[in-house]
Design a protein around this motif. Sequence first.
Motif, PDB file in Angstrom:
ATOM      1  N   GLN A  13     -45.145  -7.512 -63.158  1.00 40.78           N
ATOM      2  CA  GLN A  13     -44.492  -8.803 -62.903  1.00 40.78           C
ATOM      3  C   GLN A  13     -43.469  -8.657 -61.791  1.00 40.78           C
ATOM      4  O   GLN A  13     -43.317  -9.530 -60.942  1.00 40.78           O
ATOM      5  CB  GLN A  13     -43.805  -9.260 -64.203  1.00 40.78           C
ATOM      6  CG  GLN A  13     -42.714 -10.306 -64.046  1.00 40.78           C
ATOM      7  CD  GLN A  13     -43.296 -11.706 -63.950  1.00 40.78           C
ATOM      8  OE1 GLN A  13     -44.193 -12.074 -64.679  1.00 40.78           O
ATOM      9  NE2 GLN A  13     -42.770 -12.497 -63.043  1.00 40.78           N
ATOM     10  N   GLY A  14     -42.779  -7.519 -61.796  1.00 42.12           N
ATOM     11  CA  GLY A  14     -41.708  -7.320 -60.832  1.00 42.12           C
ATOM     12  C   GLY A  14     -40.428  -7.945 -61.323  1.00 42.12           C
ATOM     13  O   GLY A  14     -39.791  -8.733 -60.612  1.00 42.12           O
ATOM     14  N   THR A  15     -40.051  -7.604 -62.543  1.00 39.07           N
ATOM     15  CA  THR A  15     -38.886  -8.224 -63.193  1.00 39.07           C
ATOM     16  C   THR A  15     -37.639  -8.144 -62.310  1.00 39.07           C
ATOM     17  O   THR A  15     -36.877  -9.101 -62.222  1.00 39.07           O
ATOM     18  CB  THR A  15     -38.599  -7.488 -64.530  1.00 39.07           C
ATOM     19  OG1 THR A  15     -39.858  -7.240 -65.153  1.00 39.07           O
ATOM     20  CG2 THR A  15     -37.732  -8.304 -65.445  1.00 39.07           C
ATOM     21  N   LYS A  20     -40.265 -16.231 -59.283  1.00 39.71           N
ATOM     22  CA  LYS A  20     -41.463 -16.869 -59.844  1.00 39.71           C
ATOM     23  C   LYS A  20     -42.710 -16.234 -59.226  1.00 39.71           C
ATOM     24  O   LYS A  20     -43.786 -16.280 -59.786  1.00 39.71           O
ATOM     25  CB  LYS A  20     -41.463 -18.361 -59.540  1.00 39.71           C
ATOM     26  CG  LYS A  20     -40.389 -19.129 -60.297  1.00 39.71           C
ATOM     27  CD  LYS A  20     -40.426 -20.611 -60.000  1.00 39.71           C
ATOM     28  CE  LYS A  20     -39.880 -20.975 -58.640  1.00 39.71           C
ATOM     29  NZ  LYS A  20     -38.505 -20.609 -58.361  1.00 39.71           N
ATOM     30  N   TYR A  22     -45.086 -13.209 -58.079  1.00 41.14           N
ATOM     31  CA  TYR A  22     -45.350 -11.842 -58.542  1.00 41.14           C
ATOM     32  C   TYR A  22     -44.963 -10.859 -57.440  1.00 41.14           C
ATOM     33  O   TYR A  22     -45.174 -11.138 -56.254  1.00 41.14           O
ATOM     34  CB  TYR A  22     -46.814 -11.711 -58.948  1.00 41.14           C
ATOM     35  CG  TYR A  22     -47.151 -12.757 -59.965  1.00 41.14           C
ATOM     36  CD1 TYR A  22     -46.589 -12.694 -61.246  1.00 41.14           C
ATOM     37  CD2 TYR A  22     -47.919 -13.857 -59.642  1.00 41.14           C
ATOM     38  CE1 TYR A  22     -46.823 -13.696 -62.176  1.00 41.14           C
ATOM     39  CE2 TYR A  22     -48.155 -14.868 -60.567  1.00 41.14           C
ATOM     40  CZ  TYR A  22     -47.603 -14.774 -61.831  1.00 41.14           C
ATOM     41  OH  TYR A  22     -47.816 -15.774 -62.741  1.00 41.14           O
ATOM     42  N   LYS A  23     -44.443  -9.728 -57.879  1.00 37.93           N
ATOM     43  CA  LYS A  23     -43.809  -8.820 -56.912  1.00 37.93           C
ATOM     44  C   LYS A  23     -44.681  -8.490 -55.711  1.00 37.93           C
ATOM     45  O   LYS A  23     -44.243  -8.624 -54.571  1.00 37.93           O
ATOM     46  CB  LYS A  23     -43.369  -7.526 -57.609  1.00 37.93           C
ATOM     47  CG  LYS A  23     -42.781  -6.529 -56.611  1.00 37.93           C
ATOM     48  CD  LYS A  23     -41.998  -5.432 -57.232  1.00 37.93           C
ATOM     49  CE  LYS A  23     -42.845  -4.389 -57.906  1.00 37.93           C
ATOM     50  NZ  LYS A  23     -42.015  -3.254 -58.354  1.00 37.93           N
ATOM     51  N   HIS A  55     -50.368  -9.504 -64.052  1.00 38.66           N
ATOM     52  CA  HIS A  55     -49.525 -10.656 -63.737  1.00 38.66           C
ATOM     53  C   HIS A  55     -49.994 -11.252 -62.414  1.00 38.66           C
ATOM     54  O   HIS A  55     -50.161 -10.532 -61.430  1.00 38.66           O
ATOM     55  CB  HIS A  55     -48.063 -10.221 -63.596  1.00 38.66           C
ATOM     56  CG  HIS A  55     -47.391 -10.053 -64.931  1.00 38.66           C
ATOM     57  ND1 HIS A  55     -47.059 -11.128 -65.726  1.00 38.66           N
ATOM     58  CD2 HIS A  55     -47.018  -8.953 -65.594  1.00 38.66           C
ATOM     59  CE1 HIS A  55     -46.489 -10.686 -66.840  1.00 38.66           C
ATOM     60  NE2 HIS A  55     -46.458  -9.364 -66.790  1.00 38.66           N
ATOM     61  N   GLY A  56     -50.211 -12.558 -62.403  1.00 44.67           N
ATOM     62  CA  GLY A  56     -50.618 -13.221 -61.158  1.00 44.67           C
ATOM     63  C   GLY A  56     -51.983 -12.763 -60.675  1.00 44.67           C
ATOM     64  O   GLY A  56     -52.275 -12.816 -59.479  1.00 44.67           O
ATOM     65  N   SER A  57     -52.824 -12.361 -61.631  1.00 43.01           N
ATOM     66  CA  SER A  57     -54.135 -11.829 -61.273  1.00 43.01           C
ATOM     67  C   SER A  57     -54.921 -12.761 -60.334  1.00 43.01           C
ATOM     68  O   SER A  57     -55.483 -12.315 -59.332  1.00 43.01           O
ATOM     69  CB  SER A  57     -54.891 -11.584 -62.576  1.00 43.01           C
ATOM     70  OG  SER A  57     -56.242 -11.546 -62.368  1.00 43.01           O
ATOM     71  N   GLN A  59     -53.841 -15.146 -58.317  1.00 46.59           N
ATOM     72  CA  GLN A  59     -53.250 -15.245 -56.981  1.00 46.59           C
ATOM     73  C   GLN A  59     -53.493 -13.978 -56.173  1.00 46.59           C
ATOM     74  O   GLN A  59     -53.773 -14.045 -54.985  1.00 46.59           O
ATOM     75  CB  GLN A  59     -51.737 -15.493 -57.060  1.00 46.59           C
ATOM     76  CG  GLN A  59     -51.350 -16.887 -57.520  1.00 46.59           C
ATOM     77  CD  GLN A  59     -51.035 -16.951 -59.001  1.00 46.59           C
ATOM     78  OE1 GLN A  59     -51.728 -16.338 -59.827  1.00 46.59           O
ATOM     79  NE2 GLN A  59     -50.008 -17.667 -59.361  1.00 46.59           N
ATOM     80  N   GLN A  76     -49.029  -5.001 -69.595  1.00 44.14           N
ATOM     81  CA  GLN A  76     -48.470  -4.028 -68.650  1.00 44.14           C
ATOM     82  C   GLN A  76     -47.754  -2.913 -69.425  1.00 44.14           C
ATOM     83  O   GLN A  76     -46.564  -2.969 -69.694  1.00 44.14           O
ATOM     84  CB  GLN A  76     -47.525  -4.719 -67.669  1.00 44.14           C
ATOM     85  CG  GLN A  76     -48.280  -5.431 -66.560  1.00 44.14           C
ATOM     86  CD  GLN A  76     -49.239  -6.503 -67.057  1.00 44.14           C
ATOM     87  OE1 GLN A  76     -48.812  -7.440 -67.734  1.00 44.14           O
ATOM     88  NE2 GLN A  76     -50.517  -6.383 -66.751  1.00 44.14           N
ATOM     89  N   ASP A 103     -46.288  -1.898 -54.289  1.00 41.28           N
ATOM     90  CA  ASP A 103     -44.920  -2.208 -53.848  1.00 41.28           C
ATOM     91  C   ASP A 103     -44.371  -1.170 -52.866  1.00 41.28           C
ATOM     92  O   ASP A 103     -43.162  -1.055 -52.702  1.00 41.28           O
ATOM     93  CB  ASP A 103     -43.981  -2.391 -55.055  1.00 41.28           C
ATOM     94  CG  ASP A 103     -43.733  -1.108 -55.834  1.00 41.28           C
ATOM     95  OD1 ASP A 103     -44.440  -0.112 -55.595  1.00 41.28           O
ATOM     96  OD2 ASP A 103     -42.816  -1.109 -56.684  1.00 41.28           O
TER      97      ASP A 103
END
Length: 458
Positions: A13-15, A20, A22-23, A55-57, A59, A76, A103
């Motif tokens: 997710q990239g907390t 909003k 995704y990282k 997360h954000g698969s 996109q 995750q 990243d």
Amino acid sequence: MSNRFAVILAAGQGTRMKSKLYKVLHQVCGKPMVQHIVDQVGTLPFEDIVTIVGHGSDQVQTQLGDATQYAVQTEQLGTGHAVQQAAPILAAKEGTTVVLCGDTPLVTAETIDQLLTYHEREEAAATVLTTFQDDPTGYGRIVRQDNGRVARIVEEKDAHASDKKITEINTGIYCFDNQKLFHSLQEVNNDNVQGEYYLPDVIEILCQRHEKVSGYSGGSAQETIGINDRVALAKAERLMQKRINEAHMRAGVTLINPDDTYISTDAKIGYDTVIYPGTVIKGKVTIGDDCEMGPNSEIMDSDIGNGTVIKQSVVSKSTVGDHVNIGPFAHIRPQSTLSNDVKVGNFVEVKKSTIGDSSKASHLSYVGDAEIGREVNLGCGSITVNYDGQNKHLTKVGDGAFVGCNVNLVAPVTVGKGAFVAAGSTITDDVNEHDLAIARSRQSNKEGYATKLNQKKQ
Ligand code: UD1
Ligand code: MG
């Protein structure tokens, strides 16, 4: 050379980004981080490239398209667990697998290739790409054995004070013998502070099995920074920008102030073009030779010819020919085509229009939904009235026509070749070729009336 595979981790997710978005979709120099990685990996000969998404698969897959295969990590549970999701595609295969994180957008294909070459020459079971960071906070630390080989990697959160002093860090980029990787992953547990299945634990597992684990400190410290928050994102942007700008300067482009010039990774710029400060070049842009861009111009997804000048202006999704003069303060909006030697001067807006060779709209005009021929003069303040509140309509102006100042061309309307439209006219009917159109009320002068008015006031 054995078979080569690549796994790109992009499910988090990239907390720490507090976003909003995704990282791995956060952009560096106008391109999502994970796309940078896929583009670099794509230049090397891999049999399979597998991106782990979660997360954000949707996109991420829309962004990367068919440049990679995908494995979905629904929960995750850590980087080791993430790699395991590629097992159905890779586990049975023999060869070397490079694992990269979505990243670390600055890593180059050259460094990945050097890591692979080193790993294969060493005949190691695993090779970690390491670097030395002045401030290693947040990274996994490389613990070496007495013989210099890597023993294990300690995550920041699990590290003792003595481990934290180690400045050699895990870049998150590794080479593995593919089969040994997937075997070892089955032994990784989540017995650590974060309760995650760590990929770096594979290193210790392989060491305990007396497999050879190497560390390769080939890449630069800057190239392998991991982006976990927006401070690091800004740092990556600066570093990538420097890399892009220096490449353009070495290729014959003059940047007056490279620290204040923003050029996307996908821009191509010709010899002897000069870019002045404050200029932003976004997306897929080509600019020819001998142009002057800026100061303070923004060019997006456009093709610009040779010898063109764009000062203090915005050009978006358009095509501009050779020796065109735009600005200061002009706005060329999407789907416009300006042919050679056109002039679009101050406070002129052009939208979804074509303007032929050597035509001019020098001051204060709006040209929308129009087909303007060659050598046309659009006088100061002339505008196309293209919108009736519901629909947009087309205006055509033929070659060599002269449209005087402050003319409204109420579309749909055509002004023929060589026609002349008198200043101040509101044109609602077509004007035939070579005719003169005047559409304004007649002036009447009242003799001496001004004096009378003045006397009344007193
Ligand atoms: C990781 C490494 C650390 C290294 C650093 C380099 C681990 C445990 N730590 O830390 O040793 O110094 O990278 O930048 O590997 N991801 C998944 N699924 C998950 C968790 C993460 O796909 O379940 C992906 C993330 O999207 C990201 C990458 O793996 O692209 C790395 O995860 P991140 O949380 O950024 O790890 P770091 O804390 O940076
Ligand atoms: Mg990270």
